[in-house]
Scaffold this motif. Structure first.
Motif, PDB file in Angstrom:
ATOM      1  N   ALA A 180       0.837  -1.203   0.000  1.00 14.32           N
ATOM      2  CA  ALA A 180       0.000   0.000   0.000  1.00 14.32           C
ATOM      3  C   ALA A 180       0.875   1.258   0.000  1.00 14.32           C
ATOM      4  CB  ALA A 180      -0.920  -0.014   1.220  1.00 14.32           C
ATOM      5  N   ARG A 181       1.953   1.212   0.787  1.00 14.97           N
ATOM      6  CA  ARG A 181       2.879   2.360   0.821  1.00 14.97           C
ATOM      7  C   ARG A 181       3.567   2.538  -0.535  1.00 14.97           C
ATOM      8  NH1 ARG A 181       5.269   4.101   5.527  1.00 14.97           N
ATOM      9  NH2 ARG A 181       4.152   3.467   7.378  1.00 14.97           N
ATOM     10  N   ALA A 182       3.899   1.402  -1.175  1.00 14.60           N
ATOM     11  CA  ALA A 182       4.584   1.476  -2.467  1.00 14.60           C
ATOM     12  C   ALA A 182       3.673   2.098  -3.526  1.00 14.60           C
ATOM     13  CB  ALA A 182       5.047   0.088  -2.902  1.00 14.60           C
ATOM     14  N   ILE A 183       2.390   1.754  -3.463  1.00 15.82           N
ATOM     15  CA  ILE A 183       1.433   2.329  -4.426  1.00 15.82           C
ATOM     16  C   ILE A 183       1.330   3.836  -4.211  1.00 15.82           C
ATOM     17  CG2 ILE A 183      -1.034   2.422  -5.026  1.00 15.82           C
ATOM     18  CD1 ILE A 183      -0.980  -0.701  -4.588  1.00 15.82           C
ATOM     19  N   ALA A 184       1.288   4.249  -2.932  1.00 15.34           N
ATOM     20  CA  ALA A 184       1.253   5.688  -2.627  1.00 15.34           C
ATOM     21  C   ALA A 184       2.513   6.382  -3.141  1.00 15.34           C
ATOM     22  CB  ALA A 184       1.109   5.901  -1.121  1.00 15.34           C
ATOM     23  N   ALA A 185       3.618   5.619  -3.236  1.00 13.78           N
ATOM     24  CA  ALA A 185       4.882   6.196  -3.701  1.00 13.78           C
ATOM     25  C   ALA A 185       5.015   6.132  -5.221  1.00 13.78           C
ATOM     26  CB  ALA A 185       6.060   5.477  -3.046  1.00 13.78           C
ATOM     27  N   GLY A 186       3.958   5.641  -5.904  1.00 10.60           N
ATOM     28  CA  GLY A 186       3.984   5.728  -7.361  1.00 10.60           C
ATOM     29  C   GLY A 186       4.055   4.422  -8.123  1.00 10.60           C
ATOM     30  N   VAL A 187       3.914   3.273  -7.432  1.00  6.50           N
ATOM     31  CA  VAL A 187       3.994   1.984  -8.122  1.00  6.50           C
ATOM     32  C   VAL A 187       2.627   1.627  -8.704  1.00  6.50           C
ATOM     33  CG1 VAL A 187       4.565  -0.463  -7.884  1.00  6.50           C
ATOM     34  CG2 VAL A 187       5.799   1.233  -6.548  1.00  6.50           C
ATOM     35  N   ASP A 188       2.609   1.108  -9.929  1.00 11.19           N
ATOM     36  CA  ASP A 188       1.355   0.690 -10.565  1.00 11.19           C
ATOM     37  C   ASP A 188       0.980  -0.739 -10.192  1.00 11.19           C
ATOM     38  OD1 ASP A 188       1.057   3.156 -12.130  1.00 11.19           O
ATOM     39  OD2 ASP A 188       2.861   2.452 -13.147  1.00 11.19           O
ATOM     40  N   ILE A 189       1.966  -1.627 -10.171  1.00 10.40           N
ATOM     41  CA  ILE A 189       1.701  -3.034  -9.833  1.00 10.40           C
ATOM     42  C   ILE A 189       2.718  -3.492  -8.791  1.00 10.40           C
ATOM     43  CG2 ILE A 189       1.501  -5.405 -10.707  1.00 10.40           C
ATOM     44  CD1 ILE A 189       1.229  -4.112 -13.541  1.00 10.40           C
ATOM     45  N   VAL A 190       2.234  -3.995  -7.655  1.00  7.36           N
ATOM     46  CA  VAL A 190       3.154  -4.530  -6.648  1.00  7.36           C
ATOM     47  C   VAL A 190       2.978  -6.038  -6.563  1.00  7.36           C
ATOM     48  CG1 VAL A 190       4.037  -4.333  -4.300  1.00  7.36           C
ATOM     49  CG2 VAL A 190       2.765  -2.438  -5.290  1.00  7.36           C
ATOM     50  N   TYR A 191       4.049  -6.764  -6.745  1.00 12.28           N
ATOM     51  CA  TYR A 191       4.047  -8.210  -6.531  1.00 12.28           C
ATOM     52  C   TYR A 191       4.467  -8.447  -5.090  1.00 12.28           C
ATOM     53  CZ  TYR A 191       3.903  -8.160 -11.584  1.00 12.28           C
ATOM     54  OH  TYR A 191       3.527  -7.914 -12.879  1.00 12.28           O
ATOM     55  N   THR A 192       3.636  -9.126  -4.322  1.00 10.09           N
ATOM     56  CA  THR A 192       3.954  -9.350  -2.920  1.00 10.09           C
ATOM     57  C   THR A 192       4.177 -10.838  -2.650  1.00 10.09           C
ATOM     58  OG1 THR A 192       1.616  -9.532  -2.375  1.00 10.09           O
ATOM     59  CG2 THR A 192       2.627  -7.361  -2.093  1.00 10.09           C
ATOM     60  N   ILE A 193       5.098 -11.106  -1.755  1.00 12.84           N
ATOM     61  CA  ILE A 193       5.307 -12.474  -1.280  1.00 12.84           C
ATOM     62  C   ILE A 193       5.414 -12.387   0.240  1.00 12.84           C
ATOM     63  CG2 ILE A 193       6.774 -14.529  -1.353  1.00 12.84           C
ATOM     64  CD1 ILE A 193       7.800 -13.531  -4.089  1.00 12.84           C
ATOM     65  N   GLU A 194       4.456 -12.968   0.942  1.00 13.78           N
ATOM     66  CA  GLU A 194       4.504 -12.970   2.407  1.00 13.78           C
ATOM     67  C   GLU A 194       5.528 -14.006   2.859  1.00 13.78           C
ATOM     68  OE1 GLU A 194       3.108 -11.150   4.749  1.00 13.78           O
ATOM     69  OE2 GLU A 194       1.703  -9.949   3.544  1.00 13.78           O
ATOM     70  N   ALA A 195       6.404 -13.596   3.740  1.00 15.85           N
ATOM     71  CA  ALA A 195       7.408 -14.528   4.270  1.00 15.85           C
ATOM     72  C   ALA A 195       7.942 -13.974   5.579  1.00 15.85           C
ATOM     73  CB  ALA A 195       8.557 -14.691   3.271  1.00 15.85           C
ATOM     74  N   ASP A 196       8.496 -14.835   6.423  1.00 18.93           N
ATOM     75  CA  ASP A 196       9.144 -14.371   7.651  1.00 18.93           C
ATOM     76  C   ASP A 196      10.281 -13.418   7.278  1.00 18.93           C
ATOM     77  OD1 ASP A 196       7.515 -15.950   9.084  1.00 18.93           O
ATOM     78  OD2 ASP A 196       9.019 -17.525   9.498  1.00 18.93           O
ATOM     79  N   ALA A 197      10.488 -12.399   8.118  1.00 18.03           N
ATOM     80  CA  ALA A 197      11.545 -11.423   7.842  1.00 18.03           C
ATOM     81  C   ALA A 197      12.899 -12.113   7.714  1.00 18.03           C
ATOM     82  CB  ALA A 197      11.586 -10.366   8.943  1.00 18.03           C
ATOM     83  N   ASP A 198      13.137 -13.135   8.536  1.00 16.49           N
ATOM     84  CA  ASP A 198      14.413 -13.841   8.500  1.00 16.49           C
ATOM     85  C   ASP A 198      14.660 -14.541   7.165  1.00 16.49           C
ATOM     86  OD1 ASP A 198      15.729 -13.190  10.714  1.00 16.49           O
ATOM     87  OD2 ASP A 198      15.374 -15.071  11.814  1.00 16.49           O
ATOM     88  N   VAL A 199      13.582 -15.053   6.586  1.00 21.51           N
ATOM     89  CA  VAL A 199      13.710 -15.720   5.285  1.00 21.51           C
ATOM     90  C   VAL A 199      13.892 -14.676   4.186  1.00 21.51           C
ATOM     91  CG1 VAL A 199      12.499 -17.126   3.565  1.00 21.51           C
ATOM     92  CG2 VAL A 199      12.361 -17.728   6.001  1.00 21.51           C
ATOM     93  N   ALA A 200      13.057 -13.621   4.226  1.00 18.74           N
ATOM     94  CA  ALA A 200      13.073 -12.637   3.142  1.00 18.74           C
ATOM     95  C   ALA A 200      14.348 -11.810   3.125  1.00 18.74           C
ATOM     96  CB  ALA A 200      11.858 -11.725   3.265  1.00 18.74           C
ATOM     97  N   SER A 201      15.057 -11.759   4.284  1.00 15.84           N
ATOM     98  CA  SER A 201      16.312 -11.002   4.284  1.00 15.84           C
ATOM     99  C   SER A 201      17.464 -11.875   3.811  1.00 15.84           C
ATOM    100  CB  SER A 201      16.598 -10.465   5.686  1.00 15.84           C
ATOM    101  OG  SER A 201      16.857 -11.540   6.565  1.00 15.84           O
ATOM    102  N   HIS A 202      17.170 -13.080   3.363  1.00 18.12           N
ATOM    103  CA  HIS A 202      18.208 -13.967   2.838  1.00 18.12           C
ATOM    104  C   HIS A 202      18.380 -13.732   1.342  1.00 18.12           C
ATOM    105  CE1 HIS A 202      20.711 -17.304   1.992  1.00 18.12           C
ATOM    106  NE2 HIS A 202      20.767 -17.621   3.263  1.00 18.12           N
ATOM    107  N   PRO A 203      19.639 -13.531   0.898  1.00 17.95           N
ATOM    108  CA  PRO A 203      19.840 -13.265  -0.533  1.00 17.95           C
ATOM    109  C   PRO A 203      19.213 -14.329  -1.439  1.00 17.95           C
ATOM    110  CG  PRO A 203      21.914 -13.073   0.686  1.00 17.95           C
ATOM    111  CD  PRO A 203      20.887 -13.503   1.671  1.00 17.95           C
ATOM    112  N   ASP A 204      19.348 -15.610  -1.086  1.00 13.14           N
ATOM    113  CA  ASP A 204      18.777 -16.672  -1.926  1.00 13.14           C
ATOM    114  C   ASP A 204      17.287 -16.441  -2.161  1.00 13.14           C
ATOM    115  OD1 ASP A 204      21.243 -17.866  -1.896  1.00 13.14           O
ATOM    116  OD2 ASP A 204      20.694 -19.499  -0.520  1.00 13.14           O
ATOM    117  N   ALA A 205      16.579 -16.038  -1.091  1.00 15.69           N
ATOM    118  CA  ALA A 205      15.128 -15.847  -1.174  1.00 15.69           C
ATOM    119  C   ALA A 205      14.783 -14.642  -2.045  1.00 15.69           C
ATOM    120  CB  ALA A 205      14.538 -15.678   0.228  1.00 15.69           C
ATOM    121  N   LEU A 206      15.540 -13.562  -1.873  1.00 16.77           N
ATOM    122  CA  LEU A 206      15.223 -12.362  -2.643  1.00 16.77           C
ATOM    123  C   LEU A 206      15.575 -12.539  -4.126  1.00 16.77           C
ATOM    124  CD1 LEU A 206      13.788  -9.785  -2.003  1.00 16.77           C
ATOM    125  CD2 LEU A 206      15.975  -8.671  -1.629  1.00 16.77           C
TER     126      LEU A 206
END
Lengths: 332, 265
Positions: free
Chosen positions: A57-83
């Motif tokens: 929602a914040r990204a859309i307010a900042a000007g994004v037209d389409i946001v692809y989201t993937i829900e994941a634990d912060a620990d997983v998403a901060s892993h380079p392999d995951a990103l």
């Protein structure tokens, strides 16, 4: 590698506390600036992590037209392999002509790997982005430790670029903007191959170099660890923090975490006071973006005076105490 | 089979060369170094050699092969890792291996060389090279080989079929484990590389490098991804205001007054 259907800009973002990180917001602004030359094309972003929907929602307010989201634990998403996996999945969905990401601690690993997965190579450490008359991404970036400024043309589709944080200013958010959220289903945890065993954090004394408005840095000219106490005192007076050149770190006078430069931290304070620092290009690569540079160095021919806005060519042992006494008076 | 480590090491111009040594030729596309700037082994790659030697110190039957790609080599320079203690040197030498800003061909050649070497358990490399500062060849090699990667580390240990490395963070580090074979990049936080001793230097004189061309590796040039459109010396826009005084202390006082007057402090 060319794909004539490719369109738009995809930003591989990072989430912090349920919102796009500061560096991500800057890249959204950079993406919008490029799209002014690509009328009718979209800005998309991928956000993976905890509270991805809030961040979207914040990204859309900042000007994004389409946001692809993937829900994941912060620990997983901060892993380079995951990103890398998340970026790849979003690139498949968006088929962008340009992929951008911030050159952060995470991005410095994720973006080159993502570029190779997409069959191309990365335009690294960009300080400015543009499109040439053939609508190819052209970037400005330092090479040879900042001794040379290069303009690099990206020849592949997609083109992938890692942008230096603070190279662009974030735009003001507009919560009235509309955009689309597309949740992607991807088990990020299963993509992780290099497993995190533990995180060892060292408490940082005072302000982080990256956040400081005033930095007092010392180099080889200080001659030993003791004078850094004097710099601490000055930094305290100015509500700033202390940095160091590679020479001072290599000599073992201060810990590596204090190092400013190509192989240390890139800092952007309002005022950078360099004491006994010669101004080697690898050091300037880390502090050259400071708004004002002040140099105190015995050698009037030191390179640092080519970069400094204000300078004193003198012995720091005499200059600094008088400088501090006077400051005490002025700031009282 | 004992552990076999490959270290990727690049020959670069000395990164300590002063900024004044750099210029750009008439085409505006080529960086030229003036005077006699020597070649060195890229500093971070020396850190990677040191990391490999520390792994070998823990079990001396482990082997280290250094691989370097380029068009021409200064043998005494590229042999330094051997003098430090590596066993073998492989040079991927071909006019086609131009040192450009586009890393794709180098990545392809290095990945092919690692295949050709047979059993390789661990690839170590510096976090970036001091010429292009691209910081992507080792990551590209990992992606090409399909191996896990740990990027920018300050310590590397091997135990059994696992590599454990300390990944550098701004406020500490992460201990990360990956199964072998894997690629690990090394940063200067690892500590200074050892100096070659006399025995090592003598031994390195007897080591003949294995030389492979692009044809030997069966690699061809991929479509280019990046092109250097222009190179320039950074514009100097700063006018330095030199503060002078009766003596150094006086200059210090005047500096404080000037900065305050300019509302900087």
């Amino acid at each position: 590698m060319t794909d004539s259907n490719a369109q738009g800009v995809l930003v591989v973002g990072e989430i912090e506390h349920g919102a796009p990180s500061a560096a991500t917001l800057e890249l959204l602004a950079a993406g919008r600036a490029l799209l002014r030359k690509l009328p009718g094309e979209h800005l998309s972003a991928v956000l993976a992590g905890e509270r991805a929907a809030d961040a979207a929602a914040r990204a859309i307010a900042a000007g994004v037209d389409i946001v692809y989201t993937i829900e994941a634990d912060a620990d997983v998403a901060s892993h380079p392999d995951a990103l890398v996996a998340a970026g790849l999945e979003a690139a498949k969905a968006a088929s962008p002509r340009i992929v951008l990401g911030p050159r952060t601690v995470l991005g410095r690993e994720v973006l080159p790997r993502l570029a190779f997965r997409l069959g191309t190579a990365l335009a690294q450490d960009c300080t400015a982005l543009d499109l040439d008359d053939q609508r190819r991404l052209t970037v400005t970036r330092p090479i040879y430790g900042g001794a040379i400024q290069a303009t690099v043309t990206c020849l592949s589709t997609p083109s992938v670029a890692a942008v230096r944080p603070k190279a662009y200013d974030a735009e003001v958010a507009d919560s009235g903007r509309a955009g689309t959220v597309v949740p992607l289903t991807l088990d990020l945890a299963s993509t992780v191959r290099a497993r995190l065993v533990e995180r060892v954090t060292r408490p940082v004394e005072g302000k982080r170099l990256e956040d400081a408005r005033v930095i007092v840095s010392g180099g080889r000219g200080l001659g030993g660890p003791e004078p850094f106490k004097k710099l601490e005192e000055l930094a305290g007076l100015l509500h700033g923090t202390v940095g160091a050149s590679r020479a001072a770190v290599d000599a073992g006078w201060v810990p590596a975490a204090m190092q400013v430069g190509l192989t240390g931290k890139t800092v952007t304070p309002d005022v950078y006071i360099a004491v006994g620092i010669s101004g080697a290009s690898q050091h300037m690569a880390g502090c050259g973006s400071a708004k004002t540079i002040v140099a105190i160095n015995k050698d009037p021919n030191a390179t640092i005076f080519k970069h400094a806005h204000y300078g004193v060519a003198g012995d720091w042992q005499k200059v600094l105490p008088a400088f501090m006494d006077q400051l005490h008076e002025l700031l009282r | 089979m004992p552990l076999h480590i490959v270290v990727l090491a690049k020959q670069v111009t000395d990164s300590e060369a002063p900024a004044s040594a750099y210029s750009v030729d008439a085409t505006g596309k080529r960086v030229v170094l003036q005077g006699s700037v020597p070649f060195i082994v890229n500093g971070f790659d020396e850190n990677a050699v040191e990391a490999a030697l520390r792994i070998k110190d823990a079990a001396p039957d482990r082997r280290i092969t250094v691989v370097s790609a380029g068009t021409e080599f200064a043998l005494d320079v590229v042999k330094k890792p051997v003098a430090m203690g590596a066993e073998a040197l492989v040079l991927l030498q071909d006019g086609a291996f131009q040192n450009t800003i586009d890393p794709l061909f180098t990545v392809r050649a290095l990945a092919a060389a690692i295949h050709k070497l047979g059993q390789v358990d661990l690839v170590l490399a510096g976090r970036q090279a001091s010429d292009w500062d691209n910081s992507q060849v080792p990551l590209g090699v990992a992606e090409t080989l399909g191996w896990p990667v740990i990027h920018v580390t300050q310590r590397v240990d091997v135990s059994g079929a696992t590599v454990r490395a300390h990944r550098v963070l701004p406020d500490g580090h992460e201990v990360v484990e990956a199964p072998l074979p894997a690629v690990v990049t090394v940063s200067n936080e690892l500590g200074s590389p050892r100096y070659p001793n006399m025995r090592g230097i003598m031994a390195s004189k007897r080591v003949q490098p294995t030389v492979w061309t692009a044809a030997d590796l069966g690699v061809s040039r991929p479509a280019p991804a990046l092109e250097l459109a222009a190179a320039a010396l950074p514009k100097r826009t700063v006018e330095t205001e030199l503060i002078k005084g009766d003596d150094d202390a006086d200059a210090g006082r005047k500096l404080a007054m000037r900065l305050r007057e300019a509302r900087l402090l």
